[in-house]
Design a protein around this motif. Structure first.
Motif, PDB file in Angstrom:
ATOM      1  N   VAL A  22     -45.404 -15.046  -9.853  1.00 31.10           N
ATOM      2  CA  VAL A  22     -46.663 -15.519 -10.438  1.00 31.10           C
ATOM      3  C   VAL A  22     -46.742 -15.064 -11.897  1.00 31.10           C
ATOM      4  N   LEU A  23     -47.199 -15.942 -12.779  1.00 29.38           N
ATOM      5  CA  LEU A  23     -47.427 -15.580 -14.177  1.00 29.38           C
ATOM      6  C   LEU A  23     -48.932 -15.498 -14.426  1.00 29.38           C
ATOM      7  N   ARG A  24     -49.347 -14.347 -14.939  1.00 31.61           N
ATOM      8  CA  ARG A  24     -50.759 -14.118 -15.237  1.00 31.61           C
ATOM      9  C   ARG A  24     -50.891 -13.666 -16.682  1.00 31.61           C
ATOM     10  N   ILE A  25     -51.810 -14.248 -17.413  1.00 25.07           N
ATOM     11  CA  ILE A  25     -52.049 -13.882 -18.812  1.00 25.07           C
ATOM     12  C   ILE A  25     -53.287 -12.985 -18.862  1.00 25.07           C
ATOM     13  N   GLU A  26     -53.078 -11.719 -19.218  1.00 20.99           N
ATOM     14  CA  GLU A  26     -54.176 -10.754 -19.227  1.00 20.99           C
ATOM     15  C   GLU A  26     -54.804 -10.735 -20.629  1.00 20.99           C
ATOM     16  N   ASP A  27     -55.735 -11.675 -20.829  1.00 21.33           N
ATOM     17  CA  ASP A  27     -56.280 -11.943 -22.159  1.00 21.33           C
ATOM     18  C   ASP A  27     -57.714 -11.451 -22.330  1.00 21.33           C
ATOM     19  N   THR A  28     -58.064 -10.363 -21.645  1.00 25.66           N
ATOM     20  CA  THR A  28     -59.447  -9.878 -21.744  1.00 25.66           C
ATOM     21  C   THR A  28     -59.727  -9.169 -23.063  1.00 25.66           C
ATOM     22  N   ASP A  29     -58.680  -8.790 -23.800  1.00 24.72           N
ATOM     23  CA  ASP A  29     -58.876  -8.218 -25.130  1.00 24.72           C
ATOM     24  C   ASP A  29     -59.126  -9.379 -26.088  1.00 24.72           C
ATOM     25  N   LEU A  30     -60.396  -9.773 -26.185  1.00 20.04           N
ATOM     26  CA  LEU A  30     -60.732 -11.003 -26.894  1.00 20.04           C
ATOM     27  C   LEU A  30     -60.451 -10.917 -28.387  1.00 20.04           C
ATOM     28  N   GLU A  31     -60.505  -9.709 -28.950  1.00 23.69           N
ATOM     29  CA  GLU A  31     -60.276  -9.557 -30.383  1.00 23.69           C
ATOM     30  C   GLU A  31     -58.809  -9.741 -30.746  1.00 23.69           C
ATOM     31  N   ARG A  32     -57.902  -9.274 -29.878  1.00 19.04           N
ATOM     32  CA  ARG A  32     -56.478  -9.277 -30.213  1.00 19.04           C
ATOM     33  C   ARG A  32     -55.701 -10.417 -29.567  1.00 19.04           C
ATOM     34  N   SER A  33     -56.219 -10.999 -28.497  1.00 22.80           N
ATOM     35  CA  SER A  33     -55.507 -12.081 -27.810  1.00 22.80           C
ATOM     36  C   SER A  33     -55.575 -13.360 -28.638  1.00 22.80           C
ATOM     37  N   THR A  34     -54.445 -14.053 -28.747  1.00 24.04           N
ATOM     38  CA  THR A  34     -54.410 -15.294 -29.521  1.00 24.04           C
ATOM     39  C   THR A  34     -53.682 -16.385 -28.754  1.00 24.04           C
ATOM     40  N   GLU A  35     -54.019 -17.610 -29.079  1.00 23.45           N
ATOM     41  CA  GLU A  35     -53.340 -18.757 -28.466  1.00 23.45           C
ATOM     42  C   GLU A  35     -51.874 -18.788 -28.883  1.00 23.45           C
ATOM     43  N   ALA A  36     -51.591 -18.379 -30.129  1.00 24.83           N
ATOM     44  CA  ALA A  36     -50.208 -18.349 -30.601  1.00 24.83           C
ATOM     45  C   ALA A  36     -49.371 -17.384 -29.774  1.00 24.83           C
ATOM     46  N   ALA A  37     -49.968 -16.239 -29.413  1.00 24.25           N
ATOM     47  CA  ALA A  37     -49.241 -15.262 -28.602  1.00 24.25           C
ATOM     48  C   ALA A  37     -49.011 -15.797 -27.190  1.00 24.25           C
ATOM     49  N   VAL A  38     -50.003 -16.491 -26.645  1.00 24.62           N
ATOM     50  CA  VAL A  38     -49.821 -17.115 -25.321  1.00 24.62           C
ATOM     51  C   VAL A  38     -48.642 -18.085 -25.373  1.00 24.62           C
ATOM     52  N   ASN A  39     -48.614 -18.924 -26.401  1.00 29.04           N
ATOM     53  CA  ASN A  39     -47.531 -19.901 -26.538  1.00 29.04           C
ATOM     54  C   ASN A  39     -46.183 -19.209 -26.706  1.00 29.04           C
ATOM     55  N   ALA A  40     -46.174 -18.083 -27.438  1.00 24.95           N
ATOM     56  CA  ALA A  40     -44.926 -17.346 -27.638  1.00 24.95           C
ATOM     57  C   ALA A  40     -44.407 -16.797 -26.307  1.00 24.95           C
ATOM     58  N   ILE A  41     -45.312 -16.316 -25.459  1.00 28.92           N
ATOM     59  CA  ILE A  41     -44.919 -15.803 -24.142  1.00 28.92           C
ATOM     60  C   ILE A  41     -44.374 -16.927 -23.275  1.00 28.92           C
ATOM     61  N   LEU A  42     -45.087 -18.048 -23.245  1.00 30.50           N
ATOM     62  CA  LEU A  42     -44.644 -19.182 -22.419  1.00 30.50           C
ATOM     63  C   LEU A  42     -43.306 -19.722 -22.911  1.00 30.50           C
ATOM     64  N   GLU A  43     -43.151 -19.771 -24.233  1.00 28.67           N
ATOM     65  CA  GLU A  43     -41.896 -20.259 -24.816  1.00 28.67           C
ATOM     66  C   GLU A  43     -40.743 -19.328 -24.452  1.00 28.67           C
ATOM     67  N   GLY A  44     -40.989 -18.026 -24.523  1.00 24.99           N
ATOM     68  CA  GLY A  44     -39.952 -17.060 -24.176  1.00 24.99           C
ATOM     69  C   GLY A  44     -39.549 -17.153 -22.715  1.00 24.99           C
ATOM     70  N   MET A  45     -40.517 -17.307 -21.829  1.00 28.43           N
ATOM     71  CA  MET A  45     -40.229 -17.442 -20.401  1.00 28.43           C
ATOM     72  C   MET A  45     -39.403 -18.697 -20.136  1.00 28.43           C
ATOM     73  N   THR A  46     -39.774 -19.789 -20.797  1.00 30.90           N
ATOM     74  CA  THR A  46     -39.046 -21.049 -20.615  1.00 30.90           C
ATOM     75  C   THR A  46     -37.623 -20.922 -21.124  1.00 30.90           C
ATOM     76  N   TRP A  47     -37.446 -20.333 -22.308  1.00 26.91           N
ATOM     77  CA  TRP A  47     -36.109 -20.187 -22.881  1.00 26.91           C
ATOM     78  C   TRP A  47     -35.209 -19.340 -21.979  1.00 26.91           C
ATOM     79  N   LEU A  48     -35.769 -18.302 -21.389  1.00 23.91           N
ATOM     80  CA  LEU A  48     -34.979 -17.436 -20.501  1.00 23.91           C
ATOM     81  C   LEU A  48     -34.745 -18.073 -19.130  1.00 23.91           C
ATOM     82  N   GLY A  49     -35.486 -19.120 -18.814  1.00 24.35           N
ATOM     83  CA  GLY A  49     -35.318 -19.769 -17.513  1.00 24.35           C
ATOM     84  C   GLY A  49     -36.042 -19.055 -16.388  1.00 24.35           C
TER      85      GLY A  49
END
Length: 470
Positions: free
Chosen positions: A39-66
């Motif tokens: 299961v993939l869970r995004i723990e984004d409760t830190d509203l000040e520091r969490s960004t959509e760009a970082a979410v995309n970077a995580i998803l992109e990294g997971m996809t690239w690694l397979g």
């Protein structure tokens, strides 16, 4: 029989780093090994520091690694109603209470603890005090005051923490947002997580979370806390040690399978085996075999693995990955020789795809200038005749296969009564711009007739100017 369910739960405050990727890999492998779910869970409760760009970077990294996940991504910011429901339940059962202690009072507690060398914890001042829900307050979990929290860590073995070492942690902030230790417990329960694999910097959190699980009457997952990854200087891996972002390794020309193979060996082993296919890893991996000690990241070892995967890789797969790096050089691989054939010619010659792209650019475009040392050695007046003979032969050559071109070089060498290298090396420098390339026959074949003739003319012009300036 219980289905194994693991999770990877990054905070989107930056890129997917090497340590997080290894945690995700261990969790993914454990689920796959047992036929379970990841299961993939995004723990984004830190509203000040969490960004959509970082979410995309995580998803992109997971996809690239397979690292494919069966469920998710789930976002904690979408679940605030559920967290508040659980907090209300804890308040109603007496396992949580409201606290309105001022910042000044808390700072004083902290300062006194530092002065005395004691625990930096909250003293329970509001435990039995009525605090109106209408005034500013936080909600704290009422941690047991006596006894111990004990659990069997799948990496470290028996872990025992005295409850007296744990304070009444905040589970909801003044602004109404829930905190990490509460949200993790609720999510792990609701998502049916049976095994939590994460960095051992969370080991202390496990004790806090187990107490919350028990207060709610929920089953506690199994925990496995893996040691941190260190740089080669013995300190925690960071930017000063080189790339730590997974996607930076893509940019640097590493293959995802090489990085996966390297990451799994940071703390896990199977005998003396170094190279593992993904199928082998799924079959062999067990979290119980992970070492307790920290691992050291060694870029040279990763480069060695990457070179192995390039040499042994399927050319079509490598060409697919290489095209990205060719594009970064401003080269469209469709405008030139078949990239798969270029890969076949270069597989033995590069440690990274960046290197392969750089040493392959001459197949697609003329180089800016000759390598100075190669030109000085091989584009001398004595090379004029071999180059002129080869140009004449190549201009009328109709069979442009490597075999026919190889025979042509041999024929010119025989006519001039010189060793083949006396013809092939000046020709290579003329066509490639430097003294190293794949075999001259394959090189000529891939560069193509028009470009070969154009570059030989350039080399002859270079020799003429050299003679003039002599």
């Amino acid at each position: 029989m219980t289905t194994i369910r693991t999770r990877f739960a990054p905070s989107p405050t930056g890129y997917l780093h090497v340590g997080g990727a290894r945690t995700a890999l261990f969790s993914w492998l454990y689920a796959r090994h047992h036929g379970g779910a990841f299961v993939l869970r995004i723990e984004d409760t830190d509203l000040e520091r969490s960004t959509e760009a970082a979410v995309n970077a995580i998803l992109e990294g997971m996809t690239w690694l397979g690292l494919e996940y069966e469920e998710g991504p789930f976002y904690q910011t979408h679940r605030f109603d559920r967290y508040n429901e659980v907090i209300d339940e804890l308040l109603a059962s007496g396992h949580a209470y409201r606290c309105n202690c001022s910042k000044e009072r808390l700072d004083g507690l902290r300062a006194a603890a530092e002065k005395s060398g004691g625990m930096r914890g909250y003293d329970g001042h509001c435990r039995d005090k009525f605090v109106s829900p209408d005034e500013p307050h936080v909600v704290r979990f009422r941690n047991p005051e006596t006894g111990v929290v004990a659990f069997d860590d799948q990496v470290h073995g028996k872990v025992v923490v005295h409850n007296s070492e744990l304070d009444d942690l905040i589970i909801r902030r003044t602004d109404g947002s829930p905190t990490y230790n509460l949200t993790v417990v609720v999510d792990d329960h609701d998502m049916g997580i049976t095994h939590v694999i994460r960095g051992d910097d969370h080991k202390r959190n496990a004790s806090r979370q187990i107490n919350i699980f028990k207060a709610l009457g929920w089953d506690v997952p199994r925990y496995a806390h893996v040691a941190l990854i260190m740089g080669d200087d013995g300190t925690k891996l960071s930017k000063r040690h080189g790339a730590v972002s997974v996607m930076q390794y893509k940019e640097d020309g590493f293959l995802p399978e090489a990085l996966l193979n390297y990451l799994v060996r940071l703390g896990w082993s199977h005998g003396d085996q170094e190279i593992f296919s993904v199928d082998e890893l799924i079959r062999l991996f067990d979290i119980a075999d992970v070492n307790k000690a920290a691992s050291t990241f060694n870029t040279e070892k990763l480069l060695w693995l990457n070179q192995h995967y390039i040499k042994a890789g399927d050319p079509a797969h490598l060409a697919h990955l290489l095209s990205y790096h060719m594009g970064k050089l401003g080269i469209d691989p469709s405008q030139g020789p078949d990239l798969v054939e270029v890969v076949k010619a270069q597989q033995e010659r590069a440690r990274t795809l960046v290197e392969m792209a750089e040493i392959s650019s001459f197949f697609y475009r003329d180089f800016d200038e000759f390598d100075a040392d190669a030109a000085k050695k091989h584009l001398r007046p004595v090379a004029r005749e071999p180059l002129e003979r080869m140009r004449t032969a190549l201009e009328v050559q109709t069979d442009w296969s490597p075999e026919a071109l190889h025979q042509l070089v041999m024929d010119v060498s025989a006519e001039l009564e010189v060793k083949m290298g006396k013809v092939a090396q000046p020709l290579r420098v003329a066509v490639v711009g430097r003294a190293a390339s794949p075999g001259i026959d394959v090189t000529l074949s891939l560069v193509g007739q028009a470009a070969c003739l154009r570059r030989i003319d350039r080399a002859l012009d270079y020799i003429s100017k050299r003679e003039t300036n002599a």
